[in-house]
Write an enzyme that holds these catalytic residues in place. Structure first.
Site, PDB file in Angstrom:
ATOM      1  N   HIS A   1     -14.319  -2.467   8.395  1.00 12.93           N
ATOM      2  CA  HIS A   1     -14.197  -3.335   7.220  1.00 12.93           C
ATOM      3  C   HIS A   1     -12.772  -3.906   7.119  1.00 12.93           C
ATOM      4  CE1 HIS A   1     -13.203   0.792   6.620  1.00 12.93           C
ATOM      5  NE2 HIS A   1     -12.708   0.637   5.418  1.00 12.93           N
TER       6      HIS A   1
ATOM      7  N   PRO B   1      -0.289   5.517   4.049  1.00 10.29           N
ATOM      8  CA  PRO B   1       0.302   5.319   5.378  1.00 10.29           C
ATOM      9  C   PRO B   1      -0.732   5.053   6.472  1.00 10.29           C
ATOM     10  CG  PRO B   1       0.556   7.614   4.640  1.00 10.29           C
ATOM     11  CD  PRO B   1      -0.041   6.861   3.501  1.00 10.29           C
TER      12      PRO B   1
ATOM     13  N   ASP C   1      -7.896  -3.488  -1.235  1.00 14.46           N
ATOM     14  CA  ASP C   1      -8.606  -2.470  -1.998  1.00 14.46           C
ATOM     15  C   ASP C   1      -9.942  -2.270  -1.294  1.00 14.46           C
ATOM     16  OD1 ASP C   1      -7.949  -0.834  -4.360  1.00 14.46           O
ATOM     17  OD2 ASP C   1      -9.932  -1.473  -5.018  1.00 14.46           O
TER      18      ASP C   1
ATOM     19  N   THR D   1       0.844  -1.198   0.000  1.00 15.76           N
ATOM     20  CA  THR D   1       0.000   0.000   0.000  1.00 15.76           C
ATOM     21  C   THR D   1       0.875   1.243   0.000  1.00 15.76           C
ATOM     22  OG1 THR D   1      -1.755   1.222   1.153  1.00 15.76           O
ATOM     23  CG2 THR D   1      -0.176   0.058   2.549  1.00 15.76           C
TER      24      THR D   1
ATOM     25  N   LYS E   1      -3.500   3.241   6.109  1.00 14.71           N
ATOM     26  CA  LYS E   1      -3.815   1.801   6.043  1.00 14.71           C
ATOM     27  C   LYS E   1      -2.702   0.994   6.707  1.00 14.71           C
ATOM     28  CE  LYS E   1      -6.244   1.220   1.579  1.00 14.71           C
ATOM     29  NZ  LYS E   1      -6.080   0.525   0.273  1.00 14.71           N
TER      30      LYS E   1
ATOM     31  N   PHE F   1      -8.750   8.703   7.962  1.00 14.10           N
ATOM     32  CA  PHE F   1      -8.452   9.227   6.627  1.00 14.10           C
ATOM     33  C   PHE F   1      -9.692   9.085   5.752  1.00 14.10           C
ATOM     34  CE2 PHE F   1      -8.017   5.353   3.999  1.00 14.10           C
ATOM     35  CZ  PHE F   1      -8.016   4.387   4.992  1.00 14.10           C
TER      36      PHE F   1
ATOM     37  N   TYR G   1     -12.966   8.992   3.903  1.00 17.50           N
ATOM     38  CA  TYR G   1     -14.348   9.357   4.217  1.00 17.50           C
ATOM     39  C   TYR G   1     -14.683   9.162   5.700  1.00 17.50           C
ATOM     40  CZ  TYR G   1     -14.835   8.988  -0.890  1.00 17.50           C
ATOM     41  OH  TYR G   1     -14.682   9.137  -2.253  1.00 17.50           O
TER      42      TYR G   1
HETATM   43  P1  ITT Z   1      -3.374   1.874  -1.853  1.00 19.52           P
HETATM   44  O1  ITT Z   1      -4.103   1.512  -3.134  1.00 19.52           O
HETATM   45  O2  ITT Z   1      -1.965   2.284  -2.099  1.00 19.52           O
HETATM   46  O3  ITT Z   1      -3.521   0.811  -0.804  1.00 19.52           O
HETATM   47  P2  ITT Z   1      -5.438   3.911  -1.619  1.00 19.52           P
HETATM   48  O4  ITT Z   1      -5.733   4.976  -0.598  1.00 19.52           O
HETATM   49  O5  ITT Z   1      -5.401   4.324  -3.058  1.00 19.52           O
HETATM   50  O6  ITT Z   1      -4.076   3.183  -1.201  1.00 19.52           O
HETATM   51  P3  ITT Z   1      -7.673   2.247  -2.300  1.00 19.52           P
HETATM   52  O7  ITT Z   1      -7.294   2.131  -3.729  1.00 19.52           O
HETATM   53  O8  ITT Z   1      -8.160   1.016  -1.607  1.00 19.52           O
HETATM   54  O9  ITT Z   1      -6.484   2.780  -1.398  1.00 19.52           O
HETATM   55  O10 ITT Z   1      -8.717   3.432  -2.241  1.00 19.52           O
HETATM   56  C1  ITT Z   1      -9.641   3.443  -1.286  1.00 19.52           C
HETATM   57  C2  ITT Z   1     -10.162   4.822  -1.029  1.00 19.52           C
HETATM   58  O11 ITT Z   1     -11.374   4.600  -0.324  1.00 19.52           O
HETATM   59  C3  ITT Z   1      -9.252   5.609  -0.088  1.00 19.52           C
HETATM   60  O12 ITT Z   1      -8.364   6.462  -0.755  1.00 19.52           O
HETATM   61  C4  ITT Z   1     -10.264   6.375   0.752  1.00 19.52           C
HETATM   62  O13 ITT Z   1     -10.709   7.511   0.064  1.00 19.52           O
HETATM   63  C5  ITT Z   1     -11.416   5.375   0.837  1.00 19.52           C
HETATM   64  N1  ITT Z   1     -11.268   4.501   2.006  1.00 19.52           N
HETATM   65  C6  ITT Z   1     -10.842   3.210   2.044  1.00 19.52           C
HETATM   66  N2  ITT Z   1     -10.812   2.732   3.282  1.00 19.52           N
HETATM   67  C7  ITT Z   1     -11.196   3.746   4.072  1.00 19.52           C
HETATM   68  C8  ITT Z   1     -11.341   3.886   5.450  1.00 19.52           C
HETATM   69  O14 ITT Z   1     -11.039   2.908   6.296  1.00 19.52           O
HETATM   70  N3  ITT Z   1     -11.777   5.051   5.919  1.00 19.52           N
HETATM   71  C9  ITT Z   1     -12.085   6.064   5.088  1.00 19.52           C
HETATM   72  N4  ITT Z   1     -11.954   6.023   3.759  1.00 19.52           N
HETATM   73  C10 ITT Z   1     -11.507   4.872   3.248  1.00 19.52           C
END
Ligand code: ITT
Length: 190
Positions: free
Chosen positions: A176, A10, A68, A7, A12, A148, A150
């Protein structure tokens, strides 16, 4: 056991590291000198998670998992879903995405939504996936500064605090991602 979490987010990484037991050592992309963007051009969380995990396994030779995730809003037919990261445009900030969602839900009574995570684990060339989901409501204004994405507008069912008002461990207990990581841990501990 050493395993890479693929990922570039940071937040996550911090959430997942806080959940994994000390026997599972999580390496970051920086730890393995992987500094490029990971591919994620699929139309589903399942596809994107697999693309990211296989990219690291195939190019760097480490056992690896990737997550994802997306926010699925009932009144918006499941949007932003797999497009959650860049919902308001290619260079957008988290707050732009939040404003777009709040605007689209203005005057809409049904605020039901869920967060969904798919983790793809690629271990010795074989893939296994784990899913986690939590239901809740989109609140009409931002609550809290933690987390972070939403988090400030997501109120999980049965809770009085938004995700952005919770500590890392409170969120990880019910989220989740936390639920998917629990399944990952139980698989790796077999
Ligand atoms: P990586 O792909 O590098 O892991 P990313 O932020 O781009 O990082 P995603 O492609 O999974 O991750 O995008 C998910 C988006 O959904 C993320 O940028 C947030 O806007 C939202 N999101 C995912 N999990 C979340 C959480 O736990 N709380 C709030 N928003 C979340």
């Amino acid at each position: 056991m050493n395993i890479v979490f693929a990922t570039n987010n940071p937040n996550k990484l911090a959430e997942v590291r806080a959940l994994l037991p000390s026997e599972i050592k999580v390496l970051s992309l920086q730890d393995i000198n992987c500094n490029e963007e990971l591919p994620e051009n699929g139309d589903t969380l399942e596809d994107n998670a697999a693309q990211k995990a296989y990219y690291v396994y195939d190019n760097y030779g480490f056992n690896c998992f990737a997550d994802d995730s997306g926010l699925e809003i009932d009144a918006l037919d499941g949007r932003p879903g797999v497009y959650s990261a860049r919902y308001a445009g290619p260079e957008c900030l988290a707050n732009d995405n939040i404003e777009k969602v709040l605007q689209e839900l203005e005057d809409i009574d049904n605020r039901d939504a869920c967060f969904r995570t798919v983790i793809s684990l690629v271990i010795n060339g074989n893939e296994v996936q784990f899913e986690g989901m939590i239901e809740g409501q989109i609140i009409p204004e931002k609550w809290g500064n933690e987390g972070f994405g939403y988090d400030p507008i997501f109120l999980p069912d049965g809770c009085e605090k938004s995700f952005a008002q919770m500590s890392l461990s409170e969120k990880g207990e019910i989220s989740h991602r936390g639920l998917a990581v629990k399944k990952l841990i139980s698989f790796l501990s077999r």
